[in-house]
Design an enzyme around this catalytic site. Structure first.
Site, short mmCIF file in Angstrom:
data_model
loop_
_atom_site.label_atom_id
_atom_site.label_comp_id
_atom_site.label_asym_id
_atom_site.label_seq_id
_atom_site.Cartn_x
_atom_site.Cartn_y
_atom_site.Cartn_z
N GLU A 78 41.75 41.38 41.57
CA GLU A 78 42.64 42.51 41.26
C GLU A 78 42.16 43.34 40.06
OE1 GLU A 78 46.78 42.66 41.56
OE2 GLU A 78 46.93 41.25 43.20
N HIS A 118 49.59 36.44 36.97
CA HIS A 118 49.12 35.12 37.44
C HIS A 118 48.65 34.31 36.24
CE1 HIS A 118 48.55 35.74 41.96
NE2 HIS A 118 49.09 36.87 41.53
#
Lengths: 422, 422
Positions: A49, A272
């Protein structure tokens, strides 16, 4: 290579949540990530990402001293978001873009536009060949009604196949990334059973991090309750997986994950949690193929998961065909309406209305045509994966039969020997 | 495996020209092809342009006795058109769909809808691992103004990379297919230089077929002058390529091609000529890496072709960006027009015209948006390939420098020894 050869590998993995304009404190987080990676000096830092190439270039410049080699995997319209920073020179690069990756009309989910992929970097470390894979699979937006399940299973299979076919001469295989699958999810089992990869969290004796190894937790400032859905205490969807192919033995000495904060407390680096693994590779006497050691019973979990995946893909194919048929019907109705509008336009009374409706109707037919073609392609892609699974199932069953026959022959031989001895 | 091991492999390749409703005498040709393959009983029959799965199923049924195993590579909307019939059991299957494959708005060319791909089948023959690849690259519609050149070069690179990374443990590599490239075309050289594959036509001592090994000739009933463009006597675009990886030696004993007629005269089987090769694989003493044998000069052709491909892709990227920018401008103009139409609709005089033009204008903006996204993706895909080429170029230059240094050190050492002797 010396027989007492040993190699320590420090690996970092993080889904960076780097969506330009949308992800909170992106620039600050990238800066802090760079500082942390510089400080820790891992062998490999694998990031997902990193959607903006500017962020990659920023990190590349910042990390140029500690990580002299780096690669960004370009793909799709936006990019795969995958990049790797390495202390060691990258010898070879290849990537594979997943055939199926969601739907273009689900713009708010956006996965289709990213071109999700798996990247492979080959390293030569002290005479050892390391294949490092990085990936990010399609997100799961709803656990209860997961319309992307078949696509994710297909991606897991493509990933497993890509690893299986490209790692045949590697000594060590490493896979890091955000699989968007829980440890016992179908795709995850399929991947592990077909490649023989081990899960660092399950293998290590020394884990420091959240209970159950969660990599998305409610304690993280950037994670909302909605993100976790029916799992309020957290989910584990980011992984460090590994295996040694032959002549080598690999183990995970330590695995550490952040716990909702930055690595040195403070604001987290992403929504995350980061994974930090210390792997140890050693020489090992040549081992037999595990399926032969375990006998036919060793193949059963693979056969079972292959069957389950086959069924799931079948449901996906039915769904794709339903949408294609629906779009086909819309095209039919649209074409009928066009004929009707032509007739109306020829008459005086409703000419204006007919002309007004002509263009939207053409748009409807074209739009439905695009949807029809997309779902036809989807069905074909799912069928392709199903055929590959079917082929492996067939080969596995044959091997199981052969193995059973060999065991029976061995047993009969032993009984014969005993009878002779008596 | 015995040291005097030897394996004979008979291979058939044909682009079948099997477009439903469009290709002349398709059903009759498929029937005759089946009869011929049954009669000849090759080890492997690799077919391209079998666009209809019904044709594959027909052949599968017809050939089930002589070729017990078969596979059809599904891909894209129409299909890859690739299929293989084999006398030996297929052990493993994988396929890779090319990232770039023409433009969806070039409907009359149709390549984009096929999802052109490379398929790999792994065979175990008398203890030898054979990787058989089949492919079909994007067609060349105009030699003078080839708008697909960058895509074909990118496909050739993806093909070469796929073979390079998936064949590391194979003993023998075989690639058959319609490359849509002449022998000295950039993509063809790139493929051969990066994989080390040999061209059966150039290697064999015993060739029977058309002069220059042409696989599309004016003598063929189905070939028009237009198809051959500036090459009225014929073109060679179908290939049988091979290599043995290590410990083995492979040679092409005979290569035969049809000459504008069927294999036993009469109407041809397709608009392309069929290739029939007899390959012989033998044990061979382990050889050094050829690049080390040839020294730094051995790397020069690869470096040169990598550079040329890099430049060609650069032109493709510039073109893709130009189209993206053009579409971006159209979107801008379209949005401005929409605002103008809103203003006009608010006034009495031109309300009807404004409402009438609203929907086509929305269509224009959406269409231009799709074109913009497509060319952004194209530019990203070409950039990706260019980066991979850049990386290989860097590694090759490093290896060349190291090799030059080693040769210099060797030379200096020899001169030192001589001086000592004197």
């Amino acid at each position: 290579m010396k027989p007492n050869f040993s190699l320590r590998l420090r690996v970092f993995n993080l889904n960076c949540w780097g969506i330009p304009y949308l992800s909170k404190h992106r620039c600050d987080r990238m800066k802090r990530l760079g500082d942390f990676l510089n400080m820790e000096s891992f062998d490999l830092a694998l990031l997902e990402e990193v959607w903006s190439e500017q962020d990659f270039q920023f990190l590349r410049q910042k990390l140029s001293f500690s990580y002299p080699d780096a690669h960004y995997f370009r793909s799709g319209i936006i990019g795969s978001g995958l990049c790797v920073f390495s202390k060691h020179p990258i010898q070879e690069i290849i990537q594979h873009v997943y055939t199926l990756n969601g739907y273009p009309y689900m713009i708010h989910h956006g996965d289709w536009f990213c071109g999700k992929a798996v990247g492979l970097l080959v390293f030569h470390l002290s005479g050892l060949v390391l294949n490092a894979y990085i990936t990010h699979l399609h997100a799961e937006y709803s656990r209860q009604k997961d319309i992307y399940l078949a696509h994710r299973v297909a991606q897991a299979w493509e990933l497993a196949q890509f690893i299986h076919h490209t790692s045949k001469k590697a000594d060590v295989v490493l896979l890091c990334g955000d699989l968007n699958m829980h440890p016992k999810d179908l795709g995850c089992c399929l991947l592990k059973e077909w490649t023989g990869l081990h899960d660092a969290y399950l293998e290590t004796q020394d884990f420091k991090g959240f209970e159950e190894g969660y990599t998305m937790v409610p304690e993280n400032y950037y994670v909302s309750r909605q993100d976790l859905g029916p799992f309020p205490s957290g989910i584990r969807i980011d992984y460090v997986l590994y295996k040694a192919v032959s002549g080598f033995y690999i183990s995970c000495k330590t695995l550490k994950s952040t716990t909702g904060h930055g690595p040195y407390n403070g604001t987290p680096l992403s929504d995350h949690e980061a994974l930090m693994a210390t792997l140890c590779v050693r020489h090992s006497p040549l081992q037999q193929n595990p399926s032969f050691i375990h006998g036919p019973a060793g193949r059963l979990p693979l056969i079972s998961v292959l069957r389950e995946a086959w069924t799931e893909l079948g449901l996906g194919i039915a769904q794709a065909r339903w949408w294609a048929a629906f779009a086909g019907n819309v095209i039919g109705v649209g074409l009928l309406l066009l004929v009707l509008l032509c007739v109306l336009a020829a008459e005086e009374g409703a000419r204006e209305v007919a002309i007004l409706l002509w263009t939207p109707n053409v748009g409807l037919v074209l739009g439905a045509g695009a949807v029809y073609l997309f779902h036809m392609q989807e069905a074909k892609g799912l069928c392709r994966v199903q055929t590959e699974l079917q082929h492996v199932l067939g080969r596995e069953r044959e091997a199981q039969d052969l193995s059973s026959e060999a065991q029976l022959a061995l047993l009969l031989g032993q009984m014969g020997d005993r009878a002779e001895d008596q």
